[in-house]
Design a protein around this motif. Structure first.
Motif, PDB file in Angstrom:
ATOM      1  N   ASP A  55      36.655   1.524   5.363  1.00  0.00           N
ATOM      2  CA  ASP A  55      36.246   1.525   3.952  1.00  0.00           C
ATOM      3  C   ASP A  55      34.849   0.926   3.785  1.00  0.00           C
ATOM      4  O   ASP A  55      34.037   1.415   2.987  1.00  0.00           O
TER       5      ASP A  55
ATOM      6  N   LYS B 227      31.799   3.065   2.237  1.00  0.00           N
ATOM      7  CA  LYS B 227      31.126   2.612   1.020  1.00  0.00           C
ATOM      8  C   LYS B 227      29.640   2.364   1.272  1.00  0.00           C
ATOM      9  O   LYS B 227      28.777   2.722   0.444  1.00  0.00           O
TER      10      LYS B 227
ATOM     11  N   LYS C 152      41.186   8.956   3.301  1.00  0.00           N
ATOM     12  CA  LYS C 152      42.005   7.933   3.958  1.00  0.00           C
ATOM     13  C   LYS C 152      43.457   8.384   3.947  1.00  0.00           C
ATOM     14  O   LYS C 152      44.012   8.701   2.898  1.00  0.00           O
TER      15      LYS C 152
END
Length: 591
Positions: free
Chosen positions: A310, A314, A322
């Motif tokens: 993650d 990001k 996911k």
């Protein structure tokens, strides 16, 4: 990326179209976008196509060049095919397609067997010469693309998967006792040419096999890098090694973007896949698709690394997907995972890659993946102790082997045991070959050219191709591997392993994914077997085929089933899952 198969006859008979059809049906998941078969004289070549480069039918296979008298069935991708095409055009060759398959065909005509030295990519292919009846079989340098075969006095058949050859029939399906020894000791790694099935072999990596029309065979090993220090590079600093690695990795990743369809990344959250994402972003890739998978916790062991994947997604603004896998979905996916295996592979993350590939294939056809970095750059925990080893064979076997020959004799019935410590002797032969300066170099060479081929690389190929997904592995760019082989071991072993690669990564990606404990692809339910997973294994071991084979001593089998978590290998794998997986695989494939 595709599936190939074929046959060459030595007895004057014609190959069977029915047999070709059976093999192609088994290979259908590898190439759902098209199919073809060519029969000529003593040979038949067949192909299942996954359209990645030149999406038109001009690149359909098998590809025939009547003028040159050559037919090819090709699986893989030649990343430098545009440059080779231009070179061949300058030599007077005319092209009717826009893909890499025709480049391979004409390169063989122009340069003969030496054409493979010019190929940058992953490949397994077969070329039939019309005028001589000769068949040429080739596998890439690091065995990224598979090539299995079965042979008798009448002829030879080959295919991209072992199950395709089983579907063809006329195969000795008895278990190879020596391969079984490999499987149960050498962490399920069965080096070529053996497979667990006595009647089916596999072509070794970096091998060109010439099969004459009368059945005579000759092999050429065309690549064998040395793991020695290059005097011309002896003065390089750590920073200079870092920069060379980063430059070649940039090139390797850029090469693997060659496609006429989008290319994504399998993002585990580790340094390797994160570095791929970072370098692609650096090269201007926007809206890059990334994919991660995680599993339910079991026995207090976490089943995902989403925190890190993650973070990278990001940081680079990727289009991230996911996948959280419930225990039920995991259980339901296991039969398909076994069916997708060309050979029994004990690693828990087979099912992870299988489910991840299923999801990814809904979005794209090509991904880059981080396999190979640990073997090439020294990321595993067993490398540092070897730096001071006085007996590399014993020290390597102690940390990597699942059990000793003596312990195996206590766990298996006598008819299955070979007289010698076959696996240790095999590993000793590899480790003691000339061309490696230190014990660490010898272990890295063994793991890169043997273990990697028949564990992580095979796993990724089998599980991605089960869903018509092409996986490209930039850390196995052969020029990068050649450079890494020259790097002093201390540069790789520093920082807890993969030191020189981590140094390179610090110039690209956030430090949070570098300075952390090394992660694996966790599937806790298969490490701590209980509930429905235990029943699945119990059923397989008590089924009639398993009872008739009687590989395991009954007392050992009962101990495993009564307390599975008490029996873990040195690499923290489940002994019960290892022996159960073998039976599950054999029974899945009707053996």
């Amino acid at each position: 990326m595709c599936g190939i198969c074929g046959e060459i006859r030595f007895d004057g008979a014609q190959p069977s179209a029915l047999v070709q059809t059976r093999m192609m049906e088994a290979l259908n998941p590898r190439g759902p976008d098209g199919a073809g078969m060519i029969m000529h004289g003593n040979a038949a070549l067949s192909h299942r196509r996954l359209k990645i480069i030149d999406l038109s039918d001009k690149s359909r296979q098998p590809m025939v060049d009547e003028e040159l008298g050559l037919t090819i069935a090709f699986n893989g991708c030649i990343y430098n095919y545009p440059e080779l095409r231009s070179e061949l055009q300058e030599r007077g060759y005319r092209f009717f397609s826009d893909g890499d398959t025709e480049v391979v065909l004409k390169a063989y005509h122009a340069w003969g067997k030496e054409c493979v030295d010019r190929f940058l990519g992953m490949f397994a292919f077969a070329i039939h010469e019309r005028d001589t009846g000769r068949l040429i079989m080739v596998r890439d340098r690091l065995g990224i693309k598979p090539l299995y075969y079965t042979q008798n006095a009448a002829g030879l058949r080959f295919a991209s998967s072992l199950p395709a050859l089983l579907k063809a029939g006329d195969v000795d399906t008895s278990i190879d006792r020596y391969a079984l020894h490999n499987y149960l000791t050498f962490h399920a790694v069965v080096p070529p040419p053996r497979t667990i099935i006595k009647g089916i072999k596999k072509l070794p990596p970096a091998t060109i096999r010439v099969v004459e029309a009368d059945g005579r065979i000759s092999d050429t090993l065309y690549w064998n890098p040395r793991y020695e220090r290059d005097p011309a590079l002896s003065g390089l600093s750590s920073e200079e090694w870092r920069d060379r690695v980063l430059d070649l990795l940039r090139t390797a990743i850029r090469r693997r973007m060659v496609a006429d369809v989008p290319v994504g990344v399998l993002l585990s959250g580790g340094v390797d896949s994160s570095l791929i994402v970072g370098l692609l972003a650096e090269q201007g890739q926007h809206e890059l698709m990334t994919f991660s998978v995680g599993f339910e916790e079991a026995h207090g062991e976490k089943g995902d690394e989403f925190a890190y994947s993650d973070l990278i997604a990001k940081h680079y603004g990727t289009d991230h997907h996911k996948i959280s896998v419930s225990s039920k979905r995991l259980l339901d996916a296991l039969p398909g995972t076994f069916a997708a295996m060309s050979e029994p592979m004990v690693s828990y993350d087979n099912v992870g890659f299988y489910l991840l590939s299923q999801e990814v294939s809904k979005h794209i056809k090509v991904v880059q993946s981080g396999q190979g970095a640990d073997e090439v750059f020294g990321g595993y925990h067993w490398y540092p102790p070897l730096a001071s080893s006085n007996d590399v064979v014993a020290d390597y076997a102690r940390v990597f082997f699942d059990r000793s020959h003596e312990r195996l004799a206590e766990q298996t019935n006598p008819e299955w045991l070979v007289d010698e410590d076959f696996s240790r002797n095999l590993v000793a032969a590899y480790l003691n070959q000339p061309g490696a300066d230190t014990p660490v170099d010898a272990a890295l060479r063994l793991d890169t050219h043997v273990m990697l081929v028949d564990d992580p690389v095979k796993r990724v190929d089998n599980m991605t191709m089960a869903w018509g997904l092409e996986a490209r592995v930039p850390f196995l760019d052969h020029e990068l591997v050649e450079l890494a082989a020259k790097i002093p071991p201390e540069e790789k072993l520093k920082h807890g392993g993969k030191g020189v690669l981590k140094d390179a990564a610090r110039l690209v990606i956030p430090s949070e994914v570098i300075d952390r404990k090394k992660g694996y692809f966790p599937v806790p339910q298969l490490k701590y077997i209980d509930g429905p997973y235990l029943e699945m294994v119990r059923d397989a071991l008590s089924a009639r085929p398993a009872r008739e084979r009687a590989i395991l001593r009954q007392d050992y089998q009962e101990r495993l089933l009564s307390d599975p978590t008490a029996y873990l290998t040195p690499l923290r794998g489940s002994e019960l899952w290892q022996v159960g997986l073998l039976e599950l695989w054999l029974q899945t494939h009707g053996i």
